[in-house]
Design an enzyme around this catalytic site. Structure first.
Site, PDB file in Angstrom:
ATOM      1  N   PRO A  27       1.794   1.626  10.610  1.00 12.32           N
ATOM      2  CA  PRO A  27       3.117   1.917  10.052  1.00 12.32           C
ATOM      3  C   PRO A  27       3.037   3.002   8.982  1.00 12.32           C
ATOM      4  CG  PRO A  27       2.541  -0.413   9.762  1.00 12.32           C
ATOM      5  CD  PRO A  27       1.352   0.271  10.310  1.00 12.32           C
ATOM      6  N   LYS A  28       4.129   3.692   8.779  1.00  9.88           N
ATOM      7  CA  LYS A  28       4.249   4.680   7.708  1.00  9.88           C
ATOM      8  C   LYS A  28       4.679   3.957   6.446  1.00  9.88           C
ATOM      9  CE  LYS A  28       5.146   8.616   5.547  1.00  9.88           C
ATOM     10  NZ  LYS A  28       4.736   8.304   4.207  1.00  9.88           N
TER      11      LYS A  28
END
Length: 168
Positions: A27-28
């Site tokens: 995930p960012k």
């Protein structure tokens, strides 16, 4: 002190999302990219991607580094939570705080360090090893040492559908 890499490994933007076989996605995070290092002599470093020392602004992370019973270099991201969302503005408010002001901010709104790579552990460099080996070593380290807040193990997946959900 353990040598820190000159530059982090950065994500590459793409037009359309695909996840090739034997590739992984994470995930960012909405935070500050940082190397966190601790050596056997007790030295610690929390350094931004731009090579700025973040230790004084985030004393709770520096203190957690000093408590680790092993030498290590992590690549990860400093984040701050506000209820159920990441609060980037909380991090920026802390950048120029020092001393007692930084300690008060850490107590009121502690940061977390999301670890997504293990570059060095107990005198052994992993930097040149394939991601899958570094990831396995990172997961083993988290489990064996029982690492908990402020440490967070970044999720990683080789499943394109899971990664798409993260992008959603």
């Amino acid at each position: 002190m353990v040598d820190l890499p000159a530059e982090p490994i950065l994500a590459t933007p793409v037009e359309t999302f695909t996840l090739p076989v034997n590739w992984f996605a994470e995930p960012k995070w909405d935070g500050f990219r940082a190397f966190a290092a601790h050596d056997a002599a007790g030295s610690t470093v929390l350094r931004s991607h731009g090579r700025n020392d973040l230790s004084v602004a985030f004393p709770e992370i520096a203190a957690a580094l000093r408590e680790l019973p092993f030498s290590v270099v992590f690549d990860g991201e400093l984040v701050a939570w506000e209820e159920t969302r990441l609060a980037f503005e909380r991090l920026t408010q802390r950048l120029h705080r020092r001393g007692a002001a930084a300690q008060r901010a850490a107590a009121a709104q502690p940061a977390h360090y999301v670890v997504f790579d293990l570059l060095h552990v107990n005198g052994q460099s992993l930097h040149e090893r394939p991601y899958i080996e570094r990831r396995q070593a990172l997961e083993t380290l988290f489990q064996r040492e029982g690492l908990a807040a402020p440490w967070t193990l970044c999720p990683s997946t080789g499943d394109a559908e899971v990664a798409r959900e993260w992008l959603g």
